[in-house]
Design a protein around this motif. Structure first.
Motif, PDB file in Angstrom:
ATOM      1  N   CYS A  72       0.840  -1.200   0.000  1.00  0.00           N
ATOM      2  CA  CYS A  72       0.000   0.000   0.000  1.00  0.00           C
ATOM      3  C   CYS A  72       0.870   1.243   0.000  1.00  0.00           C
ATOM      4  O   CYS A  72       1.989   1.227   0.519  1.00  0.00           O
ATOM      5  CB  CYS A  72      -0.877   0.052   1.252  1.00  0.00           C
ATOM      6  SG  CYS A  72      -2.278  -1.041   1.225  1.00  0.00           S
ATOM      7  N   LEU A  73       0.331   2.303  -0.536  1.00  0.00           N
ATOM      8  CA  LEU A  73       0.967   3.607  -0.426  1.00  0.00           C
ATOM      9  C   LEU A  73       0.772   4.092   1.014  1.00  0.00           C
ATOM     10  O   LEU A  73      -0.217   3.721   1.658  1.00  0.00           O
ATOM     11  CB  LEU A  73       0.303   4.597  -1.382  1.00  0.00           C
ATOM     12  CG  LEU A  73       0.352   4.233  -2.867  1.00  0.00           C
ATOM     13  CD1 LEU A  73      -0.611   5.104  -3.657  1.00  0.00           C
ATOM     14  CD2 LEU A  73       1.765   4.367  -3.379  1.00  0.00           C
ATOM     15  N   PRO A  74       1.651   4.925   1.530  1.00  0.00           N
ATOM     16  CA  PRO A  74       1.476   5.414   2.909  1.00  0.00           C
ATOM     17  C   PRO A  74       0.145   6.140   3.124  1.00  0.00           C
ATOM     18  O   PRO A  74      -0.397   6.127   4.215  1.00  0.00           O
ATOM     19  CB  PRO A  74       2.654   6.364   3.108  1.00  0.00           C
ATOM     20  CG  PRO A  74       3.681   5.921   2.121  1.00  0.00           C
ATOM     21  CD  PRO A  74       2.913   5.378   0.941  1.00  0.00           C
ATOM     22  N   TRP A  75      -0.400   6.773   2.091  1.00  0.00           N
ATOM     23  CA  TRP A  75      -1.659   7.519   2.216  1.00  0.00           C
ATOM     24  C   TRP A  75      -2.861   6.721   1.693  1.00  0.00           C
ATOM     25  O   TRP A  75      -3.956   7.248   1.576  1.00  0.00           O
ATOM     26  CB  TRP A  75      -1.566   8.857   1.483  1.00  0.00           C
ATOM     27  CG  TRP A  75      -1.177   8.739   0.042  1.00  0.00           C
ATOM     28  CD1 TRP A  75      -2.024   8.631  -1.021  1.00  0.00           C
ATOM     29  CD2 TRP A  75       0.126   8.716  -0.495  1.00  0.00           C
ATOM     30  NE1 TRP A  75      -1.325   8.525  -2.186  1.00  0.00           N
ATOM     31  CE2 TRP A  75       0.019   8.586  -1.893  1.00  0.00           C
ATOM     32  CE3 TRP A  75       1.407   8.796   0.052  1.00  0.00           C
ATOM     33  CZ2 TRP A  75       1.121   8.529  -2.740  1.00  0.00           C
ATOM     34  CZ3 TRP A  75       2.499   8.736  -0.795  1.00  0.00           C
ATOM     35  CH2 TRP A  75       2.352   8.607  -2.156  1.00  0.00           C
ATOM     36  N   GLU A  76      -2.662   5.456   1.430  1.00  0.00           N
ATOM     37  CA  GLU A  76      -3.725   4.598   0.905  1.00  0.00           C
ATOM     38  C   GLU A  76      -4.432   3.868   2.039  1.00  0.00           C
ATOM     39  O   GLU A  76      -3.799   3.368   2.957  1.00  0.00           O
ATOM     40  CB  GLU A  76      -3.101   3.579  -0.055  1.00  0.00           C
ATOM     41  CG  GLU A  76      -4.046   2.587  -0.658  1.00  0.00           C
ATOM     42  CD  GLU A  76      -3.330   1.604  -1.568  1.00  0.00           C
ATOM     43  OE1 GLU A  76      -3.978   0.619  -1.931  1.00  0.00           O
ATOM     44  OE2 GLU A  76      -2.151   1.796  -1.904  1.00  0.00           O
ATOM     45  N   LEU A  77      -5.733   3.830   1.954  1.00  0.00           N
ATOM     46  CA  LEU A  77      -6.535   3.077   2.909  1.00  0.00           C
ATOM     47  C   LEU A  77      -7.124   1.895   2.155  1.00  0.00           C
ATOM     48  O   LEU A  77      -7.921   2.063   1.238  1.00  0.00           O
ATOM     49  CB  LEU A  77      -7.636   3.949   3.500  1.00  0.00           C
ATOM     50  CG  LEU A  77      -8.567   3.303   4.499  1.00  0.00           C
ATOM     51  CD1 LEU A  77      -7.785   2.721   5.681  1.00  0.00           C
ATOM     52  CD2 LEU A  77      -9.591   4.295   4.985  1.00  0.00           C
ATOM     53  N   SER A  78      -6.688   0.701   2.518  1.00  0.00           N
ATOM     54  CA  SER A  78      -7.129  -0.515   1.848  1.00  0.00           C
ATOM     55  C   SER A  78      -8.321  -1.086   2.602  1.00  0.00           C
ATOM     56  O   SER A  78      -8.248  -1.347   3.795  1.00  0.00           O
ATOM     57  CB  SER A  78      -5.971  -1.518   1.814  1.00  0.00           C
ATOM     58  OG  SER A  78      -6.313  -2.658   1.116  1.00  0.00           O
TER      59      SER A  78
END
Length: 83
Positions: A72-78
């Motif tokens: 995941c990207l650091p600013w991504e919410l999965s």
């Protein structure tokens, strides 16, 4: 769906390309969005990854039906998406 979400979330704006578009324009719209909800697509994920502002990015936690996404990207919410 867009109209239903718009009624429930103040200030949300859906962008749907009108008329002729290009991959470059679509990529730029995704890259510069203030927030985005992505499907399991490398095209949209790379647009989010190259976003300098690190806008909120929501993605499904499964890349395919049988494989879970473990990056995941650091600013991504999965999110866990149920059928």
């Amino acid at each position: 769906i867009c109209a239903a979400v718009s009624k429930r979330v103040d200030g949300i704006r859906f962008v749907q390309p009108s008329g002729a578009s290009s991959m470059q324009r679509d990529f730029e719209v995704l890259r510069t969005a203030r927030a985005r909800i992505l499907c399991n697509s490398t095209f949209s994920w790379w647009a989010a990854a190259l976003d300098d502002s690190e806008a909120l990015t929501l993605t499904p936690n499964r890349w395919t039906a049988i494989s879970k996404k473990d990056w995941c990207l650091p600013w991504e919410l999965s999110l866990d998406i149920k059928d």
